[in-house]
Write a protein that holds these residues in place. Structure first.
Motif, short mmCIF file in Angstrom:
data_model
loop_
_atom_site.label_atom_id
_atom_site.label_comp_id
_atom_site.label_asym_id
_atom_site.label_seq_id
_atom_site.Cartn_x
_atom_site.Cartn_y
_atom_site.Cartn_z
N PRO A 68 0.90 -1.13 -0.15
CA PRO A 68 0.09 -0.11 -0.10
C PRO A 68 1.06 1.42 0.03
O PRO A 68 2.18 1.37 0.59
N GLU A 69 0.47 2.47 -0.65
CA GLU A 69 0.92 3.63 -0.70
C GLU A 69 1.32 4.01 0.82
O GLU A 69 2.28 4.88 0.94
N ASN A 70 0.62 3.66 1.88
CA ASN A 70 0.90 4.36 3.22
C ASN A 70 1.84 3.38 4.05
O ASN A 70 1.67 3.58 5.23
N PRO A 103 6.81 1.68 0.27
CA PRO A 103 5.39 2.14 -0.09
C PRO A 103 5.10 2.01 -1.52
O PRO A 103 6.10 2.43 -2.29
N GLY A 104 4.29 1.51 -2.17
CA GLY A 104 3.78 1.29 -3.56
C GLY A 104 4.67 0.28 -4.39
O GLY A 104 4.53 0.29 -5.66
N GLU A 105 5.61 -0.44 -3.74
CA GLU A 105 6.29 -1.43 -4.55
C GLU A 105 5.97 -2.68 -4.34
O GLU A 105 4.90 -2.92 -3.35
N ALA A 108 -1.86 -4.00 -1.32
CA ALA A 108 -2.63 -3.24 -2.18
C ALA A 108 -3.41 -3.72 -3.33
O ALA A 108 -4.34 -3.46 -3.76
#
Length: 109
Positions: free
Chosen positions: A2-4, A9-11, A81
C-alpha cells in the motif's frame, strides 16, 4: 505494498513477508504472515534461507512455500494493495518491469 506503508510504499513483492517475532520460529512466522496478509491458513514448507543484505541491514531471510486454494485467498487491504496470479514467464517479465521491494528481488535472484 500500500502507498501508506512505512517501508517500501507502492512497491511490489512476489512474497508474503514479514519479521520473525522474538521466540517465534521461521515456520510459525511464515504461517502467521500468510494469514495476516492473505487471510488464508495453510501448512508451510521451507525452501531456502540466505543472508539478505537489503536496504534495512543484513538479516537472515527464510523462504517458505504453501499451497492454497486461490478462491479462499482474501487479502487484507491494510497489508496488500493488489494481488494476482502470475505464471513463471509473467513473473520474470514483472521482475524486469516493475519496482520490487529489494529483499523480494534478492530472494527471486
Amino acid at each position: 505494498r500500500p502507498e501508506n506503508s512505512s517501508r517500501f510504499p507502492g512497491e511490489y513483492s512476489w512474497l508474503v513477508a514479514g519479521a520473525v517475532e522474538a521466540g517465534e520460529s521461521y515456520e510459525a512466522a511464515a504461517a502467521r504472515e500468510l494469514d495476516e496478509e492473505m487471510g488464508v491458513t495453510a501448512p508451510v514448507r521451507p525452501l531456502f534461507k540466505f543472508l539478505c543484505r537489503g536496504e534495512l541491514s543484513p538479516y537472515w531471510f527464510a523462504v517458505y512455500e504453501a499451497t492454497v486454494d486461490h478462491e479462499r485467498v482474501a487479502p487484507r487491504m491494510a497489508e496488500v494493495a493488489w494481488h494476482g496470479w502470475l505464471s513463471g514467464t509473467e513473473l520474470q517479465q514483472a521482475m524486469a518491469d516493475w519496482n520490487f521491494v529489494s529483499d523480494s528481488r534478492d530472494a527471486y535472484d
